[in-house]
Motif scaffolding. Structure first.
Motif, PDB file in Angstrom:
ATOM      1  N   THR A   2      37.281  59.539  19.723  1.00  0.00           N
ATOM      2  CA  THR A   2      37.670  60.857  19.227  1.00  0.00           C
ATOM      3  C   THR A   2      37.649  60.944  17.702  1.00  0.00           C
ATOM      4  O   THR A   2      37.613  62.036  17.143  1.00  0.00           O
ATOM      5  CB  THR A   2      39.076  61.220  19.741  1.00  0.00           C
ATOM      6  OG1 THR A   2      39.992  60.196  19.348  1.00  0.00           O
ATOM      7  CG2 THR A   2      39.073  61.350  21.256  1.00  0.00           C
ATOM      8  N   SER A   3      37.676  59.800  16.993  1.00  0.00           N
ATOM      9  CA  SER A   3      37.690  59.827  15.537  1.00  0.00           C
ATOM     10  C   SER A   3      36.394  59.286  14.929  1.00  0.00           C
ATOM     11  O   SER A   3      36.331  59.039  13.735  1.00  0.00           O
ATOM     12  CB  SER A   3      38.878  59.003  15.018  1.00  0.00           C
ATOM     13  OG  SER A   3      38.776  57.656  15.456  1.00  0.00           O
ATOM     14  N   ASP A   4      35.362  59.071  15.736  1.00  0.00           N
ATOM     15  CA  ASP A   4      34.093  58.535  15.250  1.00  0.00           C
ATOM     16  C   ASP A   4      33.362  59.613  14.448  1.00  0.00           C
ATOM     17  O   ASP A   4      32.944  60.635  15.004  1.00  0.00           O
ATOM     18  CB  ASP A   4      33.240  58.089  16.437  1.00  0.00           C
ATOM     19  CG  ASP A   4      31.977  57.351  15.990  1.00  0.00           C
ATOM     20  OD1 ASP A   4      31.602  57.469  14.806  1.00  0.00           O
ATOM     21  OD2 ASP A   4      31.371  56.669  16.826  1.00  0.00           O
ATOM     22  N   PRO A   5      33.164  59.425  13.148  1.00  0.00           N
ATOM     23  CA  PRO A   5      32.529  60.463  12.328  1.00  0.00           C
ATOM     24  C   PRO A   5      31.038  60.622  12.592  1.00  0.00           C
ATOM     25  O   PRO A   5      30.433  61.593  12.133  1.00  0.00           O
ATOM     26  CB  PRO A   5      32.790  59.970  10.901  1.00  0.00           C
ATOM     27  CG  PRO A   5      32.898  58.490  11.031  1.00  0.00           C
ATOM     28  CD  PRO A   5      33.573  58.246  12.351  1.00  0.00           C
ATOM     29  N   ASN A   6      30.435  59.674  13.302  1.00  0.00           N
ATOM     30  CA  ASN A   6      28.999  59.729  13.596  1.00  0.00           C
ATOM     31  C   ASN A   6      28.701  60.110  15.045  1.00  0.00           C
ATOM     32  O   ASN A   6      27.569  59.981  15.500  1.00  0.00           O
ATOM     33  CB  ASN A   6      28.345  58.382  13.287  1.00  0.00           C
ATOM     34  CG  ASN A   6      28.439  58.021  11.811  1.00  0.00           C
ATOM     35  OD1 ASN A   6      28.160  58.847  10.953  1.00  0.00           O
ATOM     36  ND2 ASN A   6      28.860  56.794  11.538  1.00  0.00           N
ATOM     37  N   HIS A 126      33.588  74.632  11.507  1.00  0.00           N
ATOM     38  CA  HIS A 126      33.872  74.251  10.119  1.00  0.00           C
ATOM     39  C   HIS A 126      34.368  72.808  10.026  1.00  0.00           C
ATOM     40  O   HIS A 126      33.875  72.013   9.217  1.00  0.00           O
ATOM     41  CB  HIS A 126      34.908  75.196   9.506  1.00  0.00           C
ATOM     42  CG  HIS A 126      35.287  74.841   8.097  1.00  0.00           C
ATOM     43  ND1 HIS A 126      34.406  75.008   7.039  1.00  0.00           N
ATOM     44  CD2 HIS A 126      36.441  74.322   7.575  1.00  0.00           C
ATOM     45  CE1 HIS A 126      35.004  74.602   5.929  1.00  0.00           C
ATOM     46  NE2 HIS A 126      36.221  74.185   6.227  1.00  0.00           N
ATOM     47  N   SER A 127      35.311  72.462  10.869  1.00  0.00           N
ATOM     48  CA  SER A 127      35.861  71.098  10.831  1.00  0.00           C
ATOM     49  C   SER A 127      35.148  70.152  11.793  1.00  0.00           C
ATOM     50  O   SER A 127      35.488  68.978  11.859  1.00  0.00           O
ATOM     51  CB  SER A 127      37.356  71.125  11.166  1.00  0.00           C
ATOM     52  OG  SER A 127      37.569  71.629  12.478  1.00  0.00           O
ATOM     53  N   THR A 142      36.345  64.890  17.374  1.00  0.00           N
ATOM     54  CA  THR A 142      35.599  65.158  16.153  1.00  0.00           C
ATOM     55  C   THR A 142      34.161  64.680  16.344  1.00  0.00           C
ATOM     56  O   THR A 142      33.933  63.561  16.819  1.00  0.00           O
ATOM     57  CB  THR A 142      36.223  64.423  14.953  1.00  0.00           C
ATOM     58  OG1 THR A 142      37.576  64.849  14.795  1.00  0.00           O
ATOM     59  CG2 THR A 142      35.450  64.718  13.679  1.00  0.00           C
ATOM     60  N   TYR A 143      33.209  65.501  15.972  1.00  0.00           N
ATOM     61  CA  TYR A 143      31.805  65.162  16.192  1.00  0.00           C
ATOM     62  C   TYR A 143      31.010  65.230  14.895  1.00  0.00           C
ATOM     63  O   TYR A 143      31.402  65.884  13.919  1.00  0.00           O
ATOM     64  CB  TYR A 143      31.193  66.111  17.230  1.00  0.00           C
ATOM     65  CG  TYR A 143      31.100  67.555  16.784  1.00  0.00           C
ATOM     66  CD1 TYR A 143      30.017  68.011  16.032  1.00  0.00           C
ATOM     67  CD2 TYR A 143      32.102  68.469  17.109  1.00  0.00           C
ATOM     68  CE1 TYR A 143      29.931  69.330  15.619  1.00  0.00           C
ATOM     69  CE2 TYR A 143      32.031  69.799  16.692  1.00  0.00           C
ATOM     70  CZ  TYR A 143      30.939  70.217  15.956  1.00  0.00           C
ATOM     71  OH  TYR A 143      30.873  71.520  15.531  1.00  0.00           O
TER      72      TYR A 143
END
Length: 362
Positions: A2-6, A126-127, A142-143
């Motif tokens: 869920t927190s992987d920015p990639n 946006h986020s 987060t994607y």
């Protein structure tokens, strides 16, 4: 996860969504990919069960070999005249639930995160966050890149405000039968504003699929009484040795519709693929094959081996060529009673030209 920015998130776990996840992992094994599916695997689908050579090649490229029954081609029956479109050695008939299972197992083996019974509730562009409900809990993911592959009834299109501008409204229905005679090829029949597709999926099973216009005078009757569909083509079924006494239903009759979709490839950074991008009307197996080809190109773009412009151009070109063939098919279905022998011959030539175009640009 869920927190992987990639993270690449694919909403929709049908054939196109799963294949896209597999191909991304094939090109970039370390890339994190998550597929979110609102139902569970394996998935069924109301559509023709054919798989054209381009689709077979895409699947074989990622190591999927169990692709059903080999078929000779597509035989079109039009006013007592037959036109055989030979599809080469890779044309197959396969139940969509079987194809779904093969893709699911491959995706799991390659390390794709697979979330089933999960519904996307909101998207924050946006986020770059989405909220999903799973097991009566709300999760936030987060994607890095978001892709909609959630089919004809795409919830992503609704969430992102993508309007459907198409005036064409079609309905589809399908049912599988155990039969006594092996067909060996797809058979397509036409009646006034309705088509019937018979696609073998094994040596003793055939899918009967129907597509019709909402404007058809018998539309409401078709929805209430499936036998009204079969009665229109019973004479043709008898000619093939598939009469009432020669087939046994597997009791999986389903209706889907209205089938209409205006095309959208990308909006506000979100990509649309498969039927979520644009509904592919009924030419047996073409919709899933085009969707797989589109997913392959998108995966190449997302992993850096194809430019955005190249992806959008090739996808648009493939859709245009596909729709050209669909428009001719729909014309002859809509004008069945007024089509002359000259028109039939023209139909045959156009079909062959359409097949040629697909091979050149696929």
């Amino acid at each position: 996860m869920t927190s992987d920015p990639n993270l690449i998130v694919i909403v929709g776990g049908g054939p196109v969504g799963l294949y896209l996840s597999i191909y991304i992992k094939t090109l970039s094994p370390n890339q994190s990919v998550c597929v979110i599916e609102k139902s569970s695997w394996p998935k069924d689908k109301v559509c023709g069960q054919g798989l054209l050579p381009k689709g077979v090649s895409c699947l074989e490229e990622v190591g999927i070999k169990n692709l059903g029954l080999s078929l000779e081609g597509i035989q079109i029956h039009f006013k007592e005249r037959d036109f055989l479109l030979k599809a080469g050695s890779k044309f197959r008939g396969i139940k969509r639930s079987d194809l779904s299972n093969e893709l699911y197992l491959k995706a799991r083996l390659m390390g794709v995160t697979l979330l089933e019974s999960s519904l996307v509730r909101s998207v924050d562009l946006h986020s770059k966050k989405i909220k999903i409900s799973q097991d009566q809990r709300i999760r936030e993911i987060t994607y890095h890149q978001l892709i909609a592959a959630d089919g004809i009834n795409s919830s992503m299109r609704r969430l992102l405000g993508v309007l459907n501008k198409s005036s064409l409204k079609r309905f589809g229905a399908r049912e599988h039968f155990v039969v006594e005679k092996e067909l060996g090829r797809v058979h397509v029949f036409y009646h006034e504003q309705i088509e019937c597709y018979l696609t073998p999926v094994s040596k003793d099973q055939v899918e009967f699929c129907f597509l019709w216009h909402q404007e058809n005078a018998n539309h409401k009757e078709f929805l209430k009484n499936k036998e009204s569909l079969y009665q229109l083509f019973e004479h043709e079924f008898l000619r093939l040795g598939l009469g009432l006494n020669s087939r046994r239903s597997l009791l999986d009759f389903k209706v889907l519709g209205p089938l209409s979709r205006s095309p959208v490839l990308r909006k506000e950074g979100v990509y649309f693929v498969g039927d979520a991008c644009q509904f592919k009307d009924g030419i047996t197996g073409e919709g899933v094959s085009l969707g797989l080809s589109q997913a392959r190109s998108l995966a190449s773009h997302l992993t850096g081996s194809r430019s955005l412009l190249s992806y959008l151009f090739l996808s648009s070109l493939n859709i245009f060529i596909y729709r050209l063939g669909c428009e001719f098919m729909l014309f002859f279905s809509s004008n069945y009673s007024r089509t002359s022998l000259l028109g039939e011959l023209f139909f045959s030539k156009i079909s062959m030209f359409y097949t040629y175009l697909k091979r050149q640009f696929s």
